[in-house]
Design a protein around this motif. Structure first.
Motif, PDB file in Angstrom:
ATOM      1  N   TYR A 194       0.889  -1.500  -0.180  1.00 51.23           N
ATOM      2  CA  TYR A 194      -0.004   0.018  -0.091  1.00 51.23           C
ATOM      3  C   TYR A 194       0.702   1.231   0.095  1.00 51.23           C
ATOM      4  CZ  TYR A 194      -3.843  -3.204   1.206  1.00 51.23           C
ATOM      5  OH  TYR A 194      -4.565  -4.271   1.254  1.00 51.23           O
ATOM      6  N   ALA A 195       2.248   1.013  -0.021  1.00 52.19           N
ATOM      7  CA  ALA A 195       3.000   2.435   0.290  1.00 52.19           C
ATOM      8  C   ALA A 195       3.906   2.422  -1.064  1.00 52.19           C
ATOM      9  CB  ALA A 195       3.827   1.998   1.501  1.00 52.19           C
ATOM     10  N   ASP A 196       4.384   3.556  -1.105  1.00 55.38           N
ATOM     11  CA  ASP A 196       5.630   3.678  -2.274  1.00 55.38           C
ATOM     12  C   ASP A 196       6.808   3.556  -1.606  1.00 55.38           C
ATOM     13  OD1 ASP A 196       3.598   4.982  -4.143  1.00 55.38           O
ATOM     14  OD2 ASP A 196       3.324   6.730  -2.652  1.00 55.38           O
ATOM     15  N   ARG A 223       5.811   5.530   3.576  1.00 49.48           N
ATOM     16  CA  ARG A 223       5.706   6.791   2.953  1.00 49.48           C
ATOM     17  C   ARG A 223       4.843   6.474   1.703  1.00 49.48           C
ATOM     18  NH1 ARG A 223      10.098  10.367  -0.365  1.00 49.48           N
ATOM     19  NH2 ARG A 223       8.725  12.254  -0.864  1.00 49.48           N
ATOM     20  N   LYS A 224       3.677   7.295   1.776  1.00 52.62           N
ATOM     21  CA  LYS A 224       2.771   7.413   0.570  1.00 52.62           C
ATOM     22  C   LYS A 224       3.151   8.996   0.191  1.00 52.62           C
ATOM     23  CE  LYS A 224      -1.495   5.843  -1.113  1.00 52.62           C
ATOM     24  NZ  LYS A 224      -1.485   4.351  -1.546  1.00 52.62           N
ATOM     25  N   LYS A 225       3.584   8.933  -1.189  1.00 53.34           N
ATOM     26  CA  LYS A 225       4.086  10.129  -1.576  1.00 53.34           C
ATOM     27  C   LYS A 225       3.037  10.843  -2.287  1.00 53.34           C
ATOM     28  CE  LYS A 225       8.387   8.185  -3.316  1.00 53.34           C
ATOM     29  NZ  LYS A 225       9.597   7.889  -4.371  1.00 53.34           N
ATOM     30  N   LEU A 282      -3.750   3.747   6.077  1.00 53.90           N
ATOM     31  CA  LEU A 282      -2.826   3.512   5.018  1.00 53.90           C
ATOM     32  C   LEU A 282      -3.788   2.816   3.849  1.00 53.90           C
ATOM     33  CD1 LEU A 282      -0.250   3.716   3.196  1.00 53.90           C
ATOM     34  CD2 LEU A 282       0.563   1.909   4.728  1.00 53.90           C
ATOM     35  N   LYS A 283      -4.555   1.565   4.143  1.00 53.12           N
ATOM     36  CA  LYS A 283      -5.030   0.910   3.416  1.00 53.12           C
ATOM     37  C   LYS A 283      -6.211   1.591   2.876  1.00 53.12           C
ATOM     38  CE  LYS A 283      -3.740  -3.515   5.423  1.00 53.12           C
ATOM     39  NZ  LYS A 283      -4.204  -4.903   6.238  1.00 53.12           N
ATOM     40  N   ASP A 311       2.334  14.483   1.066  1.00 59.05           N
ATOM     41  CA  ASP A 311       3.386  13.372   1.169  1.00 59.05           C
ATOM     42  C   ASP A 311       3.315  13.220   2.400  1.00 59.05           C
ATOM     43  OD1 ASP A 311       5.542  11.993   0.546  1.00 59.05           O
ATOM     44  OD2 ASP A 311       7.055  13.876   0.501  1.00 59.05           O
TER      45      ASP A 311
END
Length: 331
Positions: free
Chosen positions: A36-38, A51-53, A178-179, A187
């Motif tokens: 789920y993350a970058d 991190r989720k950009k 996050l999900k 950011d």
């Protein structure tokens, strides 16, 4: 109420990970969030950073992975174990508790003969693992080993009762955010911190490295809803609490008002929290570098720092919902 992953919640709170040894819960969380993350990495101190950009402001969300524990200091000739605290340990809560070490060894906390409960202090307590000699105990336990409270996780459709909800519940909320987060210009750094219980140490290094524009921590807070409790305007089940103050921080008006505005705009129940003791990761983060506007979204909990911390699932659900509404806005 949201459809929360309650199986994951049970696994997170049941995972051995005291301050300074958060590896097991870190690996569990890493496996859960990687798709789920970058970007997913751990920093030199052990913080898990996910991190989720986005192109907008840097937002740091923090929840600590560690739990309080007991560290072995001495083993006597009969195999009884003396210990010191790792984090805020109450002698009254600890007496007669079951504890578990990293290798699975289980013990019971016993007490020397005392004339009054007023004499009950940590140095009067010992851990009994059933050994009959120092040599037998040392086959399983070494000086410096840490154990944690060992107790069954109990959950119904309303509440969860378990050790380590401080602060695995914050970690769980961050995973759920996050999900569920569809889109955000911000950011966002989801930081699962280490060593909060011994002085918000992981938050200090993570805040310094990331240098966010704004920070929100997730942690438990006390309640004032049990018989003859200290008066406090926080109740189980009445919504997540927007912190105003604790001993580590006066929350920044920008962050506090952002939470309140989004809660009211989206008809999400919330409470206001003034905690007269304690602190959270935001207490460390807001003082890093030139300063970071910071706040805390707290989860009301009864019996904090015990083997039976109690949290309302509706408060957890509303904390996730409110956080999503906040993060969908351009901060």
């Amino acid at each position: 109420m949201r459809n929360l992953n309650l199986d994951l919640l049970k696994r997170i709170v049941a995972t051995y990970s005291p301050s300074g040894n958060e590896t097991r819960v870190c690996e569990l969380i890493k496996e859960e969030v990687k798709d789920y993350a970058d970007e997913v990495y751990t920093d030199p101190l052990g913080n898990l950073i996910v991190r989720k950009k986005g192109q907008g402001k840097k937002v740091l969300l923090a929840g600590h992975m560690d739990q309080i524990g007991l560290m072995v200091t001495y083993i006597d000739d009969k195999g009884f174990i003396r210990f010191t605290n790792v984090g805020g340990i109450s002698p009254a809560v600890t007496f007669s508790q079951r504890v578990i070490f990293e290798n699975g060894t289980i013990g019971v906390v016993g007490c020397e003969k005392i004339d009054s409960l007023k004499d009950l202090t940590l140095d009067k307590l010992f851990i009994d693992i059933g050994a009959s000699s120092k040599e037998e105990a040392e086959e399983k336990i070494s000086i410096g080993d840490i154990c944690v409270y060992y107790s069954e996780v109990i959950m119904d459709d309303k509440n969860i009762i378990a050790p380590a909800l401080d602060d695995r519940i914050g970690c769980f909320i961050m995973i759920e955010i996050l999900k569920s987060l569809k889109a955000s210009e911000n950011d966002i750094y989801f930081v699962f911190t280490v060593q909060e219980e011994v002085g918000t140490r992981g938050a200090k290094t993570a805040g310094y490295a990331i240098e966010p524009d704004i920070a929100i921590s997730y942690d438990v807070t006390a309640t004032g809803d049990t018989p003859k409790s200290k008066p406090m305007a926080v109740k189980l089940g009445d919504g997540p609490a927007v912190k105003i103050k604790d001993n580590s921080i006066l929350c920044h008006p920008k962050v506090k008002n952002l939470m309140i505005e989004q809660a009211e705009k989206n008809s999400i129940p919330y409470q206001l929290e003034v905690l007269e003791f304690g602190g959270t990761d935001s207490g460390a983060i807001h003082l890093t570098r030139a300063g970071v506007p910071s706040g805390v979204l707290s989860i009301p909990s009864r019996y904090i720092h015990s083997d039976c911390e109690m949290v309302s699932l509706i408060d957890v659900s509303n904390a996730v919902e409110l956080s999503l509404r906040i993060l969908e806005e351009e901060i």
